[in-house]
Design an enzyme around this catalytic site. Structure first.
Site, PDB file in Angstrom:
ATOM      1  N   HIS A 103      17.210   0.863  29.051  1.00 30.93           N
ATOM      2  CA  HIS A 103      15.800   1.188  29.272  1.00 30.93           C
ATOM      3  C   HIS A 103      14.983  -0.070  29.569  1.00 30.93           C
ATOM      4  CE1 HIS A 103      11.684   2.571  27.631  1.00 30.93           C
ATOM      5  NE2 HIS A 103      11.799   2.943  28.895  1.00 30.93           N
ATOM      6  N   HIS A 122      12.687   1.455  21.706  1.00 34.15           N
ATOM      7  CA  HIS A 122      12.139   2.814  21.781  1.00 34.15           C
ATOM      8  C   HIS A 122      13.170   3.825  21.312  1.00 34.15           C
ATOM      9  CE1 HIS A 122      10.496   0.167  24.968  1.00 34.15           C
ATOM     10  NE2 HIS A 122       9.376   0.486  24.356  1.00 34.15           N
TER      11      HIS A 122
HETATM   12 FE1  FES Z   1      15.796   0.643  24.433  1.00 32.12          FE
HETATM   13 FE2  FES Z   1      13.400   1.249  25.365  1.00 32.12          FE
HETATM   14  S1  FES Z   1      14.355  -0.682  25.361  1.00 32.12           S
HETATM   15  S2  FES Z   1      14.826   2.560  24.429  1.00 32.12           S
END
Ligand code: FES
Length: 173
Positions: A103, A122
């Site tokens: 992500h 997140h």
């Molecule tokens: Fe891992 Fe956003 S950086 S869920």
């Protein structure tokens, strides 16, 4: 009448253009398919073959920090105790993953309780027993898994990666 003829001409030209575009796309598909057959997907990038550890160095469910394909790409080497997807070694249970979250690149941590890799950013979660499949969270991709090989001395080598490592245009810089 004149107007209808122009519409007809326009329609014919449009259809001809469409046919040419379709033929072009078909030709490029054929060329692409031929290349894919001749060259395995992983070989699109020249991966180094890096020794990570020896089978004897690993204990079940105790993660070992590694880096692959270079020092700026942290990962984890795991012996899971049961045969798993992409697992190597005598028990088919040794796997390795990038620990950069797909992500936004936070560093994942391993949970031995449910054999997942977890993101503090997140909260995305990835299943180490299922090839790094995402099981929860913001990420939209599975975790890149390193392709491993074990030689007859038990040395474990990383020699490829299933997906694009976070932040890279190419896994091998
Ligand atoms: Fe891992 Fe956003 S950086 S869920």
């Amino acid at each position: 009448m004149k107007c209808n003829r122009l519409v007809d001409v326009g329609r014919r030209q449009f259809l001809r253009g469409g046919l040419v575009a379709t033929a072009g796309a078909a030709a490029s598909t054929v060329v692409g398919a031929g290349e894919a057959r001749a060259t395995p997907a992983l070989a699109q990038v020249e991966y180094p073959s890096n020794r990570l550890a020896n089978v004897a160095d690993l204990k079940v469910n105790e993660p070992m920090d590694i880096a692959y394909p270079d020092a700026d790409s942290p990962g984890v080497l795991l012996k899971l105790g049961t045969p798993v997807e992409g697992g190597v070694g005598p028990d088919g249970d040794i796997v390795a993953f990038s620990v950069l979250c797909p992500h936004k690149g936070y560093i994942l941590s391993y949970s031995g309780e449910d054999r997942t890799l977890n993101c503090p950013g997140h909260f995305s979660r990835f299943d180490a027993e299922a090839g790094g499949q995402q099981i929860w969270g913001h990420a939209t991709e599975n975790l890149p898994q390193f392709v491993l090989r074990v030689d007859d001395k038990g040395d474990i080598y990383a020699e490829g990666c299933t997906d694009l490592i976070f932040g890279r245009m190419s896994n091998v810089l």
